[in-house]
Scaffold this active site. Structure first.
Site, PDB file in Angstrom:
ATOM      1  N   ILE A  20       0.831  -1.213   0.000  1.00  0.00           N
ATOM      2  CA  ILE A  20       0.000   0.000   0.000  1.00  0.00           C
ATOM      3  C   ILE A  20       0.862   1.259   0.000  1.00  0.00           C
ATOM      4  O   ILE A  20       1.859   1.351   0.723  1.00  0.00           O
ATOM      5  CB  ILE A  20      -0.937  -0.028   1.230  1.00  0.00           C
ATOM      6  CG1 ILE A  20      -1.985  -1.122   0.973  1.00  0.00           C
ATOM      7  CG2 ILE A  20      -1.610   1.321   1.475  1.00  0.00           C
ATOM      8  CD1 ILE A  20      -2.878  -1.427   2.111  1.00  0.00           C
ATOM      9  N   GLY A 142      15.096  -7.289   6.940  1.00  0.00           N
ATOM     10  CA  GLY A 142      15.095  -5.834   6.950  1.00  0.00           C
ATOM     11  C   GLY A 142      13.870  -5.197   7.570  1.00  0.00           C
ATOM     12  O   GLY A 142      12.806  -5.814   7.663  1.00  0.00           O
ATOM     13  N   ASN A 145      11.969   1.132   6.986  1.00  0.00           N
ATOM     14  CA  ASN A 145      12.220   2.582   6.878  1.00  0.00           C
ATOM     15  C   ASN A 145      13.281   2.949   5.837  1.00  0.00           C
ATOM     16  O   ASN A 145      13.205   3.996   5.212  1.00  0.00           O
ATOM     17  CB  ASN A 145      12.554   3.178   8.246  1.00  0.00           C
ATOM     18  CG  ASN A 145      13.764   2.567   8.880  1.00  0.00           C
ATOM     19  OD1 ASN A 145      14.181   1.452   8.522  1.00  0.00           O
ATOM     20  ND2 ASN A 145      14.359   3.264   9.822  1.00  0.00           N
ATOM     21  N   THR A 224      11.299  -8.103  18.340  1.00  0.00           N
ATOM     22  CA  THR A 224      11.638  -9.012  17.247  1.00  0.00           C
ATOM     23  C   THR A 224      13.056  -9.549  17.443  1.00  0.00           C
ATOM     24  O   THR A 224      13.314 -10.739  17.228  1.00  0.00           O
ATOM     25  CB  THR A 224      11.534  -8.277  15.887  1.00  0.00           C
ATOM     26  OG1 THR A 224      10.251  -7.671  15.799  1.00  0.00           O
ATOM     27  CG2 THR A 224      11.740  -9.223  14.727  1.00  0.00           C
ATOM     28  N   GLU A 242      20.252  -5.038  14.932  1.00  0.00           N
ATOM     29  CA  GLU A 242      20.183  -3.575  14.860  1.00  0.00           C
ATOM     30  C   GLU A 242      18.744  -3.190  15.176  1.00  0.00           C
ATOM     31  O   GLU A 242      17.870  -3.283  14.311  1.00  0.00           O
ATOM     32  CB  GLU A 242      20.575  -3.092  13.451  1.00  0.00           C
ATOM     33  CG  GLU A 242      21.952  -3.528  12.979  1.00  0.00           C
ATOM     34  CD  GLU A 242      23.078  -2.845  13.729  1.00  0.00           C
ATOM     35  OE1 GLU A 242      22.836  -1.808  14.363  1.00  0.00           O
ATOM     36  OE2 GLU A 242      24.206  -3.364  13.687  1.00  0.00           O
ATOM     37  N   CYS A 276      15.734   4.822  13.362  1.00  0.00           N
ATOM     38  CA  CYS A 276      16.037   4.129  14.613  1.00  0.00           C
ATOM     39  C   CYS A 276      16.892   4.955  15.561  1.00  0.00           C
ATOM     40  O   CYS A 276      16.717   4.924  16.767  1.00  0.00           O
ATOM     41  CB  CYS A 276      16.753   2.831  14.293  1.00  0.00           C
ATOM     42  SG  CYS A 276      18.173   3.090  13.202  1.00  0.00           S
ATOM     43  N   GLU A 455      27.144  -2.336  11.723  1.00  0.00           N
ATOM     44  CA  GLU A 455      27.073  -2.300  10.268  1.00  0.00           C
ATOM     45  C   GLU A 455      28.064  -1.234   9.817  1.00  0.00           C
ATOM     46  O   GLU A 455      28.372  -0.304  10.554  1.00  0.00           O
ATOM     47  CB  GLU A 455      25.647  -1.997   9.804  1.00  0.00           C
ATOM     48  CG  GLU A 455      24.765  -3.195  10.130  1.00  0.00           C
ATOM     49  CD  GLU A 455      23.407  -3.214   9.468  1.00  0.00           C
ATOM     50  OE1 GLU A 455      23.092  -4.209   8.813  1.00  0.00           O
ATOM     51  OE2 GLU A 455      22.660  -2.251   9.650  1.00  0.00           O
TER      52      GLU A 455
HETATM   53  P1  NAD Z   1       9.842  -5.336  12.982  1.00  0.00           P
HETATM   54  O1  NAD Z   1      10.654  -5.840  14.101  1.00  0.00           O
HETATM   55  O2  NAD Z   1       8.365  -5.391  13.091  1.00  0.00           O
HETATM   56  O3  NAD Z   1      10.194  -6.119  11.630  1.00  0.00           O
HETATM   57  C1  NAD Z   1      11.519  -6.155  11.139  1.00  0.00           C
HETATM   58  C2  NAD Z   1      11.672  -7.354  10.216  1.00  0.00           C
HETATM   59  O4  NAD Z   1      11.632  -8.552  10.999  1.00  0.00           O
HETATM   60  C3  NAD Z   1      10.557  -7.499   9.186  1.00  0.00           C
HETATM   61  O5  NAD Z   1      11.133  -7.951   7.976  1.00  0.00           O
HETATM   62  C4  NAD Z   1       9.653  -8.558   9.803  1.00  0.00           C
HETATM   63  O6  NAD Z   1       8.899  -9.282   8.849  1.00  0.00           O
HETATM   64  C5  NAD Z   1      10.667  -9.459  10.469  1.00  0.00           C
HETATM   65  N1  NAD Z   1      10.161 -10.229  11.594  1.00  0.00           N
HETATM   66  C6  NAD Z   1       9.206  -9.882  12.485  1.00  0.00           C
HETATM   67  N2  NAD Z   1       9.066 -10.839  13.418  1.00  0.00           N
HETATM   68  C7  NAD Z   1       9.958 -11.818  13.118  1.00  0.00           C
HETATM   69  C8  NAD Z   1      10.303 -13.061  13.720  1.00  0.00           C
HETATM   70  N3  NAD Z   1       9.704 -13.493  14.832  1.00  0.00           N
HETATM   71  N4  NAD Z   1      11.273 -13.807  13.146  1.00  0.00           N
HETATM   72  C9  NAD Z   1      11.909 -13.375  12.043  1.00  0.00           C
HETATM   73  N5  NAD Z   1      11.628 -12.204  11.428  1.00  0.00           N
HETATM   74  C10 NAD Z   1      10.666 -11.430  11.957  1.00  0.00           C
HETATM   75  O7  NAD Z   1      10.348  -3.851  12.717  1.00  0.00           O
HETATM   76  P2  NAD Z   1       9.790  -2.784  11.680  1.00  0.00           P
HETATM   77  O8  NAD Z   1       8.467  -2.303  12.176  1.00  0.00           O
HETATM   78  O9  NAD Z   1       9.882  -3.326  10.296  1.00  0.00           O
HETATM   79  O10 NAD Z   1      10.886  -1.630  11.785  1.00  0.00           O
HETATM   80  C11 NAD Z   1      10.874  -0.646  12.776  1.00  0.00           C
HETATM   81  C12 NAD Z   1      11.862  -0.985  13.874  1.00  0.00           C
HETATM   82  O11 NAD Z   1      13.154  -1.181  13.308  1.00  0.00           O
HETATM   83  C13 NAD Z   1      12.028   0.146  14.868  1.00  0.00           C
HETATM   84  O12 NAD Z   1      12.074  -0.363  16.164  1.00  0.00           O
HETATM   85  C14 NAD Z   1      13.379   0.747  14.491  1.00  0.00           C
HETATM   86  O13 NAD Z   1      14.025   1.430  15.529  1.00  0.00           O
HETATM   87  C15 NAD Z   1      14.127  -0.455  14.043  1.00  0.00           C
HETATM   88  N6  NAD Z   1      15.257  -0.083  13.184  1.00  0.00           N
HETATM   89  C16 NAD Z   1      16.541  -0.229  13.684  1.00  0.00           C
HETATM   90  C17 NAD Z   1      17.641   0.163  12.911  1.00  0.00           C
HETATM   91  C18 NAD Z   1      19.053   0.033  13.422  1.00  0.00           C
HETATM   92  O14 NAD Z   1      19.981   0.131  12.626  1.00  0.00           O
HETATM   93  N7  NAD Z   1      19.271  -0.166  14.704  1.00  0.00           N
HETATM   94  C19 NAD Z   1      17.424   0.680  11.634  1.00  0.00           C
HETATM   95  C20 NAD Z   1      16.117   0.800  11.160  1.00  0.00           C
HETATM   96  C21 NAD Z   1      15.032   0.413  11.946  1.00  0.00           C
END
Ligand code: NAD
Length: 481
Positions: A20, A142, A145, A224, A242, A276, A455
């Protein structure tokens, strides 16, 4: 679309995901997710890719990565538009940062690949040496964002070390990783070295629990990260996490206030706050707080929220309806526990042109309540909280009073204070007199519950390789038997 054996493949699960556009709520397309059988095929693809890739010379590997960087840059505008449609971020950012920062990683690790080597140990008559070997098949998972940047930041060091990768983009942003896979193939990457599967948590788990995968690198939420680490423990995989943050940005009374205001804006409203490392707890010295807030609000009022495809837009749409509602709930909560100084409203545009999208005007709160939800929890939207302090020791204590440890920033003209404070901050990435700059040469990664591992930078190569030590006997065995 999935990608393995060097070509696009269609998922065969009986589940699909609607992709979407957050700017208007319209469906861009539907993605069939990967079945268990598809994941197994991607693993077989990665195994055959790994056999070829790991046997190639590092110089050849580097050349292919650098060629891919060049191709990626040449497709900057096309990929930027896809990223904007998928994420809702402003096109000005995507054109400037997302693809280029990904290409930087391909170029950087492509340049280093040929220099990876082991060491020789002189042991008198005998000797030993180490070989820096790949781990095998690595999984990259991944967040939504920075989809293409994350795919590049994980795959570039993995491939430079001779590994194969299976990458799962976030389910909300499935498209750009497939374009990256095609670019790798066009650059000469052997089939099967870089593969894509699509799906939600369950599909991610098929990777994190698979015994043939030797490493998983996740970018995502703290919750996660805990699940991924637990699943990876089943086969003792290497793990890089990360995760999220609630980072402090400290502005001392001697700071250049205009610079500090710019820093605070960068630390909060870039990518509509969905970063993040954002410095969402802005600690401002009491003596300059009034002046700082005036300048901050004046500048925030000038930010242009709206159509992400408009080159003048500075604040785009939040990723999904669900996330948009979550951020609005935090703002409502914030109004009860703090003072809302500016913004924080659903943005529909002057003519209602944004009414179907997930836009929120940048919000600035002020409070001295360290226990407020908006001070403690990651919101991941355009929500800044300004907090006062008077003493250096006080602000260091407050800054560290969090489960997170991703990043931190300090604005001051006092060089000694800057380093003294940074030394005490419990954060993996600290900036002095700037915020959110992440050039590929420097390691970027968290402390505490924001995860572990880095990274970028040379150190990341350690996380995608293993050292084999070889002892060579040149004399007779000195045997006690
Ligand atoms: P999320 O944890 O919901 O999902 C991240 C990824 O993990 C997705 O591809 C999802 O499908 C997968 N996933 C979810 N549950 C899983 C499981 N049980 N096993 C395996 N894979 C699984 O996060 P999001 O909503 O996509 O992203 C936002 C979050 O990411 C925020 O908390 C942000 O701070 C963090 N983030 C961190 C960094 C960093 O470098 N530290 C960078 C960008 C985003």
């Amino acid at each position: 679309m999935l990608y393995y054996n060097g070509q696009r493949q269609t998922g065969t699960s009986n589940h699909s995901i609607e992709n979407i556009n957050p700017a208007n709520g319209q469906i861009i397309g539907t993605i069939q997710t990967a079945s268990e059988d598809d994941v197994q095929k991607a693993i077989e693809s990665a195994k055959s890719g790994f056999r070829i890739w790991s046997a190639m010379s590092p110089t050849e590997r580097g050349r292919i990565l650098r060629k891919a960087a060049e191709l990626l840059r040449s497709k900057n505008d096309e990929i930027a538009r896809i990223e904007v449609e998928d994420t809702g971020k402003p096109i000005s950012e995507a054109l400037e940062v997302d693809i280029h920062s990904g290409a930087d990683a391909l170029e950087y690790y492509g340049g280093i690949a040929a220099s990876l080597h082991g060491e020789h140990y002189d042991l008198g008559a005998s000797f030993a040496y180490t070989r820096r070997e790949p781990l095998g098949i690595c999984a990259g998972i991944g967040a939504w964002n920075y989809p293409i940047q994350i795919a590049c930041w994980k795959s570039a060091p993995a491939l430079a070390c001779g590994n194969a990768m299976i990458f799962k983009p976030a389910e909300l942003t499935p498209r750009s990783a497939v374009l990256l896979a095609e670019i790798y193939s066009e650059a000469g990457l052997p089939d099967g070295v870089f593969n894509i599967i699509q799906g939600e948590a369950e599909v991610g788990q098929l990777l994190t629990r698979h015994p043939d995968i030797r490493k998983v690198s996740l970018t995502g939420e703290v919750g996660t990260g805990k699940k991924v680490m637990a699943d990876a423990a089943g086969s003792l995989k290497h793990v890089t996490l990360e995760l999220g943050g609630k980072s402090p940005l400290i502005i001392f009374d001697d700071a250049d206030i205009d610079e500090a205001v710019n820093g605070a804006l960068l630390a909060n409203f870039y990518t509509q706050g969905e970063i993040c490392s954002n410095g969402t707890r802005v600690y401002v010295a009491q003596s300059i707080k009034t002046e700082f807030l005036k300048k901050l609000i004046d500048k925030t009022k000038l930010l242009k929220t709206g159509d992400p495809m408009d080159i003048k837009t500075q604040v785009g749409a939040l990723i999904s309806r669900e996330h948009f509602e979550k951020v609005l709930t935090y703002i409502d909560k914030g109004k009860e526990e703090a003072t809302l100084l500016y913004g924080g409203e659903r943005f529909e545009g002057d003519q209602g042109e944004c009414k179907d999208g997930y836009f929120i005007s940048p919000a600035i709160f002020e409070t001295d309540d360290e226990s407020a939800c908006i001070v403690r929890e990651e919101i991941f939207g355009p929500v800044m909280t300004v907090l006062p302090f008077t003493e250096e020791t006080e602000v260091v204590r407050k800054a560290n009073d969090t489960i997170y440890g991703l990043a931190a920033g300090v604005f001051t003209r006092d060089l000694k204070r800057a380093h003294r404070v940074v030394q005490q901050l419990e954060a993996g990435m600290c900036w002095i007199n700037n915020y959110n700059v992440t050039p590929v040469e420097i390691p970027f990664g968290p402390y505490k519950q924001s995860g572990f591992g880095k990274e970028n930078g040379l150190v990341t190569l350690d996380a995608y390789s293993q050292l084999k030590t070889v002892y060579v006997e040149m004399d007779k065995i000195d045997s006690p038997y």
